[in-house]
Design a protein around this motif. Structure first.
Motif, short mmCIF file in Angstrom:
data_model
loop_
_atom_site.label_atom_id
_atom_site.label_comp_id
_atom_site.label_asym_id
_atom_site.label_seq_id
_atom_site.Cartn_x
_atom_site.Cartn_y
_atom_site.Cartn_z
N GLN A 22 0.83 -1.20 0.00
CA GLN A 22 0.00 0.00 0.00
C GLN A 22 0.87 1.26 0.00
OE1 GLN A 22 -2.58 0.48 3.42
NE2 GLN A 22 -4.17 1.42 2.17
N ALA A 23 1.93 1.22 0.81
CA ALA A 23 2.85 2.36 0.86
C ALA A 23 3.58 2.53 -0.47
CB ALA A 23 3.85 2.15 2.00
N LYS A 24 3.98 1.41 -1.06
CA LYS A 24 4.68 1.46 -2.34
C LYS A 24 3.75 1.97 -3.44
CE LYS A 24 7.48 -1.39 -5.45
NZ LYS A 24 8.03 -2.75 -5.71
N PHE A 25 2.49 1.54 -3.39
CA PHE A 25 1.51 1.99 -4.37
C PHE A 25 1.33 3.51 -4.31
CE2 PHE A 25 -2.99 3.07 -5.17
CZ PHE A 25 -3.08 2.73 -6.51
N SER A 26 1.23 4.04 -3.09
CA SER A 26 1.07 5.49 -2.92
C SER A 26 2.28 6.24 -3.45
CB SER A 26 0.85 5.82 -1.44
OG SER A 26 -0.33 5.20 -0.96
N LYS A 27 3.47 5.70 -3.18
CA LYS A 27 4.70 6.35 -3.64
C LYS A 27 4.79 6.35 -5.16
CE LYS A 27 9.63 6.51 -2.66
NZ LYS A 27 10.75 5.89 -1.90
N CYS A 28 4.39 5.23 -5.77
CA CYS A 28 4.41 5.15 -7.23
C CYS A 28 3.45 6.16 -7.85
CB CYS A 28 4.03 3.73 -7.69
SG CYS A 28 5.30 2.49 -7.35
N GLN A 29 2.32 6.36 -7.22
CA GLN A 29 1.37 7.36 -7.72
C GLN A 29 1.95 8.76 -7.63
OE1 GLN A 29 -2.28 6.42 -5.44
NE2 GLN A 29 -3.26 6.11 -7.43
N GLU A 30 2.62 9.03 -6.50
CA GLU A 30 3.22 10.35 -6.32
C GLU A 30 4.29 10.62 -7.38
OE1 GLU A 30 4.71 10.38 -2.38
OE2 GLU A 30 2.72 10.39 -1.43
N ASN A 31 5.00 9.56 -7.78
CA ASN A 31 6.08 9.70 -8.77
C ASN A 31 5.58 9.49 -10.20
OD1 ASN A 31 7.91 10.11 -6.68
ND2 ASN A 31 8.38 7.92 -6.49
N ASN A 32 4.26 9.37 -10.34
CA ASN A 32 3.66 9.16 -11.66
C ASN A 32 4.17 7.89 -12.35
OD1 ASN A 32 2.08 11.51 -11.54
ND2 ASN A 32 3.81 12.76 -12.25
N ASN A 33 4.56 6.92 -11.54
CA ASN A 33 5.01 5.64 -12.08
C ASN A 33 3.80 4.69 -12.12
OD1 ASN A 33 6.27 3.29 -12.80
ND2 ASN A 33 7.88 3.40 -11.23
N PHE A 34 2.96 4.91 -13.11
CA PHE A 34 1.68 4.22 -13.14
C PHE A 34 1.81 2.73 -13.46
CE2 PHE A 34 0.65 8.68 -14.28
CZ PHE A 34 -0.08 8.98 -13.13
N THR A 35 2.84 2.37 -14.22
CA THR A 35 3.04 0.95 -14.52
C THR A 35 3.35 0.17 -13.25
OG1 THR A 35 3.90 1.50 -16.72
CG2 THR A 35 4.39 -0.70 -15.85
N GLU A 36 4.26 0.72 -12.44
CA GLU A 36 4.61 0.07 -11.18
C GLU A 36 3.44 0.12 -10.19
OE1 GLU A 36 7.18 -2.15 -8.82
OE2 GLU A 36 7.39 -1.50 -10.91
N ALA A 37 2.69 1.23 -10.24
CA ALA A 37 1.53 1.36 -9.35
C ALA A 37 0.48 0.29 -9.67
CB ALA A 37 0.91 2.75 -9.49
N LEU A 38 0.27 0.04 -10.96
CA LEU A 38 -0.69 -0.98 -11.37
C LEU A 38 -0.24 -2.37 -10.91
CD1 LEU A 38 -3.27 -1.61 -12.93
CD2 LEU A 38 -1.89 -1.81 -15.01
N SER A 39 1.06 -2.62 -11.00
CA SER A 39 1.60 -3.89 -10.55
C SER A 39 1.40 -4.06 -9.04
CB SER A 39 3.09 -3.97 -10.90
OG SER A 39 3.65 -5.18 -10.42
#
Length: 211
Positions: A22-39
């Motif tokens: 969950q924390a990693k997902f939030s960080k990926c969103q903040e960094n606009n790393n949507f591919t990693e966020a989806l994963s």
């Protein structure tokens, strides 16, 4: 016990994994790393599904009553959520411990009506069993104006094989063949005090009423 510990440790690990994802997902969103966020979202979804599957523990409670035991069995997770709750009522083989049977039988023997005002102290005391068993024994009638007004009596009849008729107020007043029958009321019968008093004019009336 070992299996229980394994499940508890597994669930605890899965919960920690879910927090990290969950924390990693939030960080990926903040960094606009949507591919990693989806994963991360997919992994989080799978992890939460595993938690939901394994984070359920079988619980059991037992409460002594005047007539036997009240048993409850359910599943509960670490959040306190409950599912598959089942309740059972067991009764002693003798009716001697049922205070309602003793009281009602005494009134019937003396040709007296007895209506008790229902309260919390009546719960789990075997009142519905007493009404069902005595109605069966004396070939009486259960009077109810509502669909659920005799729910407890019906359950006891089904469990113990009692055979009792359930009739409404107008039927009892109008039918001559029930004139001398003993009438039994559960607290949710839907009858008013005036209706109960009217029944008492020509019947022995036994049971409960709401305040």
């Amino acid at each position: 016990m070992e299996n229980k510990n394994v499940f508890e440790e597994t669930v605890a690990t899965l919960i920690e994994d879910a927090k990290k994802l969950q924390a990693k997902f939030s960080k990926c969103q903040e960094n606009n790393n949507f591919t990693e966020a989806l994963s991360c979202m997919r992994l989080l979804k799978d992890t939460l599904a595993l938690i939901k599957e394994y984070d359920w523990e079988l619980k059991y409670s037992e409460l002594e009553t005047t007539t036997g035991k009240q048993l409850k069995i359910w599943e509960q997770n670490h959040c306190g959520e409950i599912r598959n709750l089942k309740e059972y009522q067991t009764y002693d083989s003798t009716d001697k411990k049922n205070v309602w049977i003793e009281k009602f039988e005494s009134c019937i023997a003396n040709r007296q009506s007895y209506i008790c005002t229902y309260g919390d102290e009546c719960r789990g005391t075997g009142k519905s069993y007493a009404l069902a068993s005595l109605c069966h024994k004396y070939n009486g009638i259960v009077v109810s104006e509502t669909t659920n007004g005799s729910f407890g009596i019906k359950n006891n009849c089904k469990q113990f094989g009692f055979n009792v008729p359930i009739c409404n107020y107008r039927y009892v007043l109008s039918m001559r063949q029930v004139k001398n029958k003993i009438l039994f009321l559960d607290e949710c019968s839907g009858l008013s005090n005036e209706q109960i008093d009217k029944l008492k004019e020509s019947h022995i009336v036994i049971g409960f009423k709401l305040t």
